[in-house]
Design an enzyme around this catalytic site. Structure first.
Site, PDB file in Angstrom:
ATOM      1  N   ASP A 152       0.297  -0.892   0.905  1.00  0.00           N
ATOM      2  CA  ASP A 152      -0.417   0.379   0.734  1.00  0.00           C
ATOM      3  C   ASP A 152       0.201   1.213  -0.390  1.00  0.00           C
ATOM      4  O   ASP A 152      -0.491   1.796  -1.216  1.00  0.00           O
ATOM      5  CB  ASP A 152      -0.359   1.188   2.035  1.00  0.00           C
ATOM      6  CG  ASP A 152      -1.529   0.839   2.949  1.00  0.00           C
ATOM      7  OD1 ASP A 152      -2.393   0.032   2.515  1.00  0.00           O
ATOM      8  OD2 ASP A 152      -1.565   1.363   4.071  1.00  0.00           O
ATOM      9  N   ASP A 200       5.783   4.030  -0.730  1.00  0.00           N
ATOM     10  CA  ASP A 200       6.463   3.067   0.138  1.00  0.00           C
ATOM     11  C   ASP A 200       6.474   1.693  -0.522  1.00  0.00           C
ATOM     12  O   ASP A 200       5.580   1.353  -1.293  1.00  0.00           O
ATOM     13  CB  ASP A 200       5.726   2.961   1.486  1.00  0.00           C
ATOM     14  CG  ASP A 200       5.860   4.252   2.293  1.00  0.00           C
ATOM     15  OD1 ASP A 200       6.776   5.035   1.978  1.00  0.00           O
ATOM     16  OD2 ASP A 200       5.028   4.462   3.195  1.00  0.00           O
ATOM     17  N   GLU A 228       3.785   9.887  -1.054  1.00  0.00           N
ATOM     18  CA  GLU A 228       2.657   9.471  -0.251  1.00  0.00           C
ATOM     19  C   GLU A 228       2.759  10.140   1.114  1.00  0.00           C
ATOM     20  O   GLU A 228       3.701   9.885   1.858  1.00  0.00           O
ATOM     21  CB  GLU A 228       2.797   7.951  -0.128  1.00  0.00           C
ATOM     22  CG  GLU A 228       1.693   7.211   0.483  1.00  0.00           C
ATOM     23  CD  GLU A 228       2.155   5.742   0.687  1.00  0.00           C
ATOM     24  OE1 GLU A 228       3.156   5.307   0.083  1.00  0.00           O
ATOM     25  OE2 GLU A 228       1.497   5.063   1.480  1.00  0.00           O
ATOM     26  N   ASP A 278       5.509  -1.011   0.284  1.00  0.00           N
ATOM     27  CA  ASP A 278       4.619  -1.962   0.949  1.00  0.00           C
ATOM     28  C   ASP A 278       3.280  -2.063   0.220  1.00  0.00           C
ATOM     29  O   ASP A 278       3.103  -1.456  -0.838  1.00  0.00           O
ATOM     30  CB  ASP A 278       4.421  -1.561   2.418  1.00  0.00           C
ATOM     31  CG  ASP A 278       3.834  -0.165   2.541  1.00  0.00           C
ATOM     32  OD1 ASP A 278       3.363   0.390   1.500  1.00  0.00           O
ATOM     33  OD2 ASP A 278       3.852   0.401   3.637  1.00  0.00           O
TER      34      ASP A 278
END
Ligand code: 0RA
Length: 629
Positions: free
Chosen positions: A498, A494, A421, A496
């Site tokens: 997102d 990641d 990403e 998280d």
């Protein structure tokens, strides 16, 4: 007259009931083919006499009302009384199925497969059968019906002739239709005449008055000239060889400018449609001799390497051999299986062909040029094929997207593609990777939500285009599994919300457009840590809050230092390597389709409009992606 016959040689005898019970077993069927089998059977007996050198002429007559007559000038079927069975040999021959090896006292017989079942089979399947034998200074007669004797052997008038005349009327209870085919019988007779040089075979049809005669002074040499016509595209006068030493073998062949080849082979005048050991011997002989002549001219090791396939191109050949114990093989028993035959044929053809090439220099020139051309064409087409493949690989590399940092290995089996990403994560993962086997493709920002996108939008999306080019397979209907460039495709986002969302979008993309990759287990999710937990001198990594809390619970009263990674881009390279990328230390989640229907619905539900639902999917359905270490 040669070796004389003794009735004692008759060994195994069996009645004819089985033939009438199951005619198909003996003549293949009761249709037109089966009917003609009776003719071939009767004629083959006469041809066997010719093969053994006792018969020069066979007259086949299609009579009126279903009668068929075969007359030969052989030795005549023996009529003397068998000592043990106390019956004339003729009667035994006509009324028993025999399995004795040398029953006919013949060196060669066409026995094999459906052939050579014996004249008694014709008798069994005939409403009427009359035999006349010319032998021992007399004419003899005997008649049968459906395999049974109707009138005993009778000595007729004196005669100095020799031979056998068999007339039969096929049983209309057995054959659906008794209608002999003049053309069919002529064709078969012609090839028998070619194969048996000097044998004269006539076919007359009393229904129409037609008559044809087949006689070939030069045997298969005449045949090759007939097959090839007069000189069209023919390279030179045919090669012909014959031997009666060790093996009866005759071969005629010729090359043309055309590429197709036609090799016809016979064993004991049976057409061996599926070839066999005799054909193999011929091919070897020709290839070795041509190669040898090429080497004689150019020097050893200095010639275009030629194969039997190159030699075969444009070749028309007829090969006929006679062996004492032919072994036929295969579904239709039309393949010769005697292993010794191969070397015998080679032994006949090689010296003769060698001599032919030495004596006919310009012919040898032409032939060598012809074979070399085939070899070069073969080599060129192979090179071209390889070139296309290589070019494919190169041009494919050229079209790889610029932002892909490819691995150096070109073997898909040990290669991995990390989809990361953003550019910063791309930077650190490039440092943490093993350059040889790990490739990095950074995707910028959020990729398109495939679930709601049109096909056109999908095709034009730069990120997805880069992805599909890197993987190599193409997408959707154009997907080609063989072009897959990596064994593992690893989504590394990641830890998280997102990151989870991007993972979900990518999963959807793969599920929709490269489903086979998912099905075959090539798709993985990496598990980067979210927290670093330092307790004294010990360091732990936790993928999520739950894991972090677990660790903290274990070391309750100690000094705990917790840091949260903002993203892969911020993670120190060595940590990224150790926790997420290093093949020996990392753990991956393999994406597996458990239930296609369920997955389908889950994607529809969760990749639709409601973004909170999307996130839930990742969290709640994580269990449906099975764990793989
Ligand atoms: C058995 C033994 C001998 C010849 C034949 C059969 C024979 C069979 C047929 C069937 C049609 N034409 C035939 N001609 C001959 C050998 C006889 C000898 O040794 O003299």
């Amino acid at each position: 007259m040669s070796k004389s016959y003794t009735s004692d040689e008759i060994t195994v005898l069996e009645g004819l009931e089985p033939v009438r019970a199951r005619p198909g077993m003996y003549i293949g069927g009761t249709d037109a083919n089966g009917l003609h089998h009776l003719v071939w059977e009767a004629v083959d007996n006469s041809v066997d006499e010719a093969i053994n050198g006792h018969c020069k002429k066979i007259d086949i007559t299609i009579g009126k009302n279903g009668w068929m007559t075969v007359l030969d000038d052989g030795r005549g079927i023996p009529v003397d009384k068998h000592k043990k069975h106390k019956k004339p040999a003729l009667e035994l021959i006509m009324t028993t199925l025999h399995a004795g090896a040398k029953f006919h006292n013949k060196a060669y017989s066409s026995s094999g497969g459906l052939h050579g079942v014996g004249i008694s089979v014709v008798n069994a399947l005939s409403e009427k059968l009359n035999v006349k034998v010319f032998r021992d200074g007399h004419e003899w007669s005997m008649s049968f019906s459906r395999g049974d004797v109707k009138s005993k052997l009778k000595k007729e008038k004196k005669s100095r002739k020799h031979g056998t005349l068999v007339s039969f009327l096929p049983d209309s209870k057995i054959f659906k239709k008794v209608n002999f085919n003049f053309k069919n019988i002529c064709e078969r007779s012609e090839s028998k005449a070619f194969i048996n040089r000097g044998l004269r075979i006539s076919v007359s049809d009393e229904r129409t008055g037609e008559r044809r005669e087949f006689f070939f002074e030069n045997g298969i040499l005449d045949y090759i000239n007939k097959v090839l016509g007069s000189g069209k595209g023919v390279l030179f006068a045919p090669f012909y060889a014959r031997s009666d030493n060790g093996i009866h073998c005759e071969v005629a062949l010729q090359w043309t400018e055309k590429t197709e080849s036609k090799i016809e082979s016979y064993c004991n005048s049976i057409n061996t449609v599926d070839g066999g050991t005799h054909e193999a011997g011929l091919r070897t002989a020709l290839t070795k001799t041509i190669r040898q002549e090429m080497e004689r001219r150019a020097g050893k090791g200095k010639i275009t390497p030629i194969t039997t396939e190159d030699v075969k191109e444009g070749l028309t050949a007829i090969l006929s051999i006679f062996v004492e114990n032919p072994q036929f093989q295969g579904q239709t028993k039309e393949k010769l299986n005697n292993p010794e035959v191969s070397a015998l044929v080679e032994g006949v053809v090689r010296p003769a062909f060698e001599k032919f090439l030495l004596e006919n220099c310009s012919t040898a020139d032409l032939l060598i040029a012809r074979v070399e051309l085939s070899a070069k064409a073969r080599l060129a087409s192979r090179a071209a094929r390889e070139e296309v493949q290589r070019k494919g690989a190169i041009s494919h590399r050229l079209t790889l997207p610029g932002k892909l940092s490819d691995c150096s290995s070109t073997s898909p089996t040990d290669s991995e593609l990390f989809i990361v990403e953003g550019d910063s994560a791309g930077g650190s993962s490039k440092q943490a990777r093993d350059r040889k086997t790990q490739a990095i493709l950074p995707l910028r920002g959020k990729i398109l939500n495939v679930e709601n996108a049109t096909g056109e939008k999908l095709a034009n999306n730069a990120e997805l285009k880069a992805l599909s080019l890197s993987i190599g397979t193409g997408i959707g209907a154009g997907f080609d599994y063989k072009r897959l460039r990596y064994d593992k495709i690893i989504i590394m986002t990641d830890a998280d919300v997102d990151g989870a969302h991007i993972s979900a979008l990518l999963l959807t993309f793969f599920f929709r457009n490269m489903k086979e990759l998912v099905e075959k287990g090539h798709l993985y999710l990496s598990q980067p840590p979210l927290y670093k937990v330092v307790i004294g001198k010990e360091v732990f990594y936790a993928a999520d809050d739950e894991e972090k809390d677990k660790i903290m619970g274990k070391y309750k009263n100690r000094n705990i230092e917790i840091s949260r990674f903002k993203g892969l881009g911020e993670m120190p390279v060595n940590i990224l390597k150790d926790t997420t990328m290093d093949k020996a230390k990392r753990s991956l989640l393999r994406v597996e389709l458990i239930d296609e229907q369920e997955t389908e619905e889950a994607f529809k539900d969760l990749m639709g409009k409601d973004s909170s639902a999307r996130f839930r999917f990742i969290q709640e359905n994580a269990a449906s992606f099975e764990l793989d270490v």
